[in-house]
Design a protein around this motif. Sequence first.
Motif, PDB file in Angstrom:
ATOM      1  N   ALA A  52     -16.954  -5.024  12.259  1.00 21.35           N
ATOM      2  CA  ALA A  52     -16.965  -3.975  13.133  1.00 21.35           C
ATOM      3  C   ALA A  52     -17.265  -4.337  14.571  1.00 21.35           C
ATOM      4  O   ALA A  52     -16.632  -3.744  15.546  1.00 21.35           O
ATOM      5  N   GLU A  53     -18.309  -4.977  14.479  1.00 21.45           N
ATOM      6  CA  GLU A  53     -18.610  -5.453  16.038  1.00 21.45           C
ATOM      7  C   GLU A  53     -17.749  -6.492  16.534  1.00 21.45           C
ATOM      8  O   GLU A  53     -17.429  -6.087  17.839  1.00 21.45           O
ATOM      9  N   GLY A  54     -17.066  -7.217  15.978  1.00 19.62           N
ATOM     10  CA  GLY A  54     -15.800  -7.942  16.572  1.00 19.62           C
ATOM     11  C   GLY A  54     -14.748  -7.202  16.980  1.00 19.62           C
ATOM     12  O   GLY A  54     -14.097  -7.073  17.945  1.00 19.62           O
ATOM     13  N   VAL A  55     -14.439  -5.876  15.853  1.00 19.66           N
ATOM     14  CA  VAL A  55     -13.362  -5.129  16.475  1.00 19.66           C
ATOM     15  C   VAL A  55     -13.814  -4.367  17.890  1.00 19.66           C
ATOM     16  O   VAL A  55     -12.888  -4.265  18.490  1.00 19.66           O
ATOM     17  N   ALA A  56     -15.067  -4.021  17.701  1.00 21.43           N
ATOM     18  CA  ALA A  56     -15.286  -3.182  18.975  1.00 21.43           C
ATOM     19  C   ALA A  56     -15.320  -4.050  20.101  1.00 21.43           C
ATOM     20  O   ALA A  56     -15.023  -3.575  21.256  1.00 21.43           O
ATOM     21  N   ARG A  57     -15.445  -5.172  20.220  1.00 24.15           N
ATOM     22  CA  ARG A  57     -15.351  -6.243  21.173  1.00 24.15           C
ATOM     23  C   ARG A  57     -13.868  -6.476  21.573  1.00 24.15           C
ATOM     24  O   ARG A  57     -13.742  -7.190  22.361  1.00 24.15           O
ATOM     25  N   GLY A  58     -12.981  -6.206  20.701  1.00 23.84           N
ATOM     26  CA  GLY A  58     -11.623  -6.787  20.963  1.00 23.84           C
ATOM     27  C   GLY A  58     -11.219  -8.246  20.451  1.00 23.84           C
ATOM     28  O   GLY A  58     -10.314  -8.471  20.777  1.00 23.84           O
ATOM     29  N   GLU A  59     -12.199  -8.705  19.553  1.00 22.01           N
ATOM     30  CA  GLU A  59     -12.089 -10.013  19.160  1.00 22.01           C
ATOM     31  C   GLU A  59     -11.174 -10.110  17.935  1.00 22.01           C
ATOM     32  O   GLU A  59     -10.489 -11.045  17.746  1.00 22.01           O
ATOM     33  N   ARG A  60     -11.004  -8.991  17.143  1.00 20.48           N
ATOM     34  CA  ARG A  60     -10.295  -8.844  15.817  1.00 20.48           C
ATOM     35  C   ARG A  60      -9.480  -7.523  15.850  1.00 20.48           C
ATOM     36  O   ARG A  60      -9.954  -6.449  16.545  1.00 20.48           O
ATOM     37  N   ALA A  61      -8.453  -7.604  15.241  1.00 17.31           N
ATOM     38  CA  ALA A  61      -7.772  -6.343  14.932  1.00 17.31           C
ATOM     39  C   ALA A  61      -7.882  -5.818  13.316  1.00 17.31           C
ATOM     40  O   ALA A  61      -7.799  -6.905  12.612  1.00 17.31           O
ATOM     41  N   LEU A  62      -8.311  -4.881  12.958  1.00 18.44           N
ATOM     42  CA  LEU A  62      -8.445  -4.564  11.523  1.00 18.44           C
ATOM     43  C   LEU A  62      -7.546  -3.402  11.154  1.00 18.44           C
ATOM     44  O   LEU A  62      -7.264  -2.510  11.777  1.00 18.44           O
ATOM     45  N   VAL A  63      -6.677  -3.747  10.160  1.00 18.55           N
ATOM     46  CA  VAL A  63      -5.897  -2.740   9.705  1.00 18.55           C
ATOM     47  C   VAL A  63      -6.197  -2.368   8.292  1.00 18.55           C
ATOM     48  O   VAL A  63      -6.536  -3.401   7.358  1.00 18.55           O
ATOM     49  N   VAL A  64      -5.925  -1.045   7.989  1.00 22.28           N
ATOM     50  CA  VAL A  64      -6.415  -0.636   6.428  1.00 22.28           C
ATOM     51  C   VAL A  64      -5.259   0.023   5.970  1.00 22.28           C
ATOM     52  O   VAL A  64      -4.330   0.534   6.755  1.00 22.28           O
ATOM     53  N   ALA A  65      -5.193  -0.098   4.737  1.00 17.77           N
ATOM     54  CA  ALA A  65      -3.965   0.548   3.903  1.00 17.77           C
ATOM     55  C   ALA A  65      -4.795   1.626   3.123  1.00 17.77           C
ATOM     56  O   ALA A  65      -5.942   1.647   2.250  1.00 17.77           O
ATOM     57  N   GLU A  66      -4.159   3.105   2.986  1.00 18.47           N
ATOM     58  CA  GLU A  66      -4.885   3.968   2.403  1.00 18.47           C
ATOM     59  C   GLU A  66      -3.808   4.545   1.366  1.00 18.47           C
ATOM     60  O   GLU A  66      -2.581   4.540   1.596  1.00 18.47           O
ATOM     61  N   VAL A  67      -4.230   4.740   0.060  1.00 15.75           N
ATOM     62  CA  VAL A  67      -3.519   5.027  -0.956  1.00 15.75           C
ATOM     63  C   VAL A  67      -4.124   6.446  -1.445  1.00 15.75           C
ATOM     64  O   VAL A  67      -5.223   6.631  -1.703  1.00 15.75           O
ATOM     65  N   ASP A  68      -3.284   7.507  -1.370  1.00 11.49           N
ATOM     66  CA  ASP A  68      -3.805   8.941  -1.527  1.00 11.49           C
ATOM     67  C   ASP A  68      -5.007   9.298  -0.875  1.00 11.49           C
ATOM     68  O   ASP A  68      -5.971   9.856  -1.274  1.00 11.49           O
ATOM     69  N   GLY A  69      -5.127   8.907   0.412  1.00 11.65           N
ATOM     70  CA  GLY A  69      -6.044   8.817   1.246  1.00 11.65           C
ATOM     71  C   GLY A  69      -7.308   8.295   1.249  1.00 11.65           C
ATOM     72  O   GLY A  69      -8.304   8.445   1.892  1.00 11.65           O
TER      73      GLY A  69
END
Length: 171
Positions: A52-69
């Motif tokens: 999450a820290e790397g995402v906030a700094r723009g160093e990483r992109a994080l994609v999630v898949a949700e099934v039924d929410g």
Amino acid sequence: MPVSLRRLNAVNAGQLEDLAEVLHDCVHGGASVSFMLPFSLDEARAFWRGVAEGVARGERALVVAEVDGRLRGTVQLVLAQPPNQPHRADLAKMLVHRQARRLGLGALLLAEAERLARAEGKTLLVLDTASPEAERLYTRGGWVPAGVVPGYALLPQGGLCDTRYFYKALA
């Protein structure tokens, strides 16, 4: 079963719990994704806090898949690369909870990561895997095997495993 994909630009407490559960399940299912048994939910939470820290700094992109929410899969792009590799990203931690496998989440996550990489101006992706099942997914997706490193890592329960590297040039 409704499936949705989205990029997270920040990780809230509920998402952190869901991500920790997915990682915990995958490691306990034998996935060689950097962790050894015994592996606790607290260790999984600590890992995702770092992501999450790397995402906030723009160093990483994080994609999630949700099934039924419910968050059931994830993949990351490591965007921050050395100065001589600005065109490249690493695909990392492609994880799908065992209860959500065989729903096509891996292929959806892979396609979304590739789309996102293009949007970020990346023209080359690389990854490594110790999973024969994942190797089939990557090969079907047009990824090119680049070689195997024998005994590269340990399985969560112990014992060496080989790792295969793949790359994909993005059009």
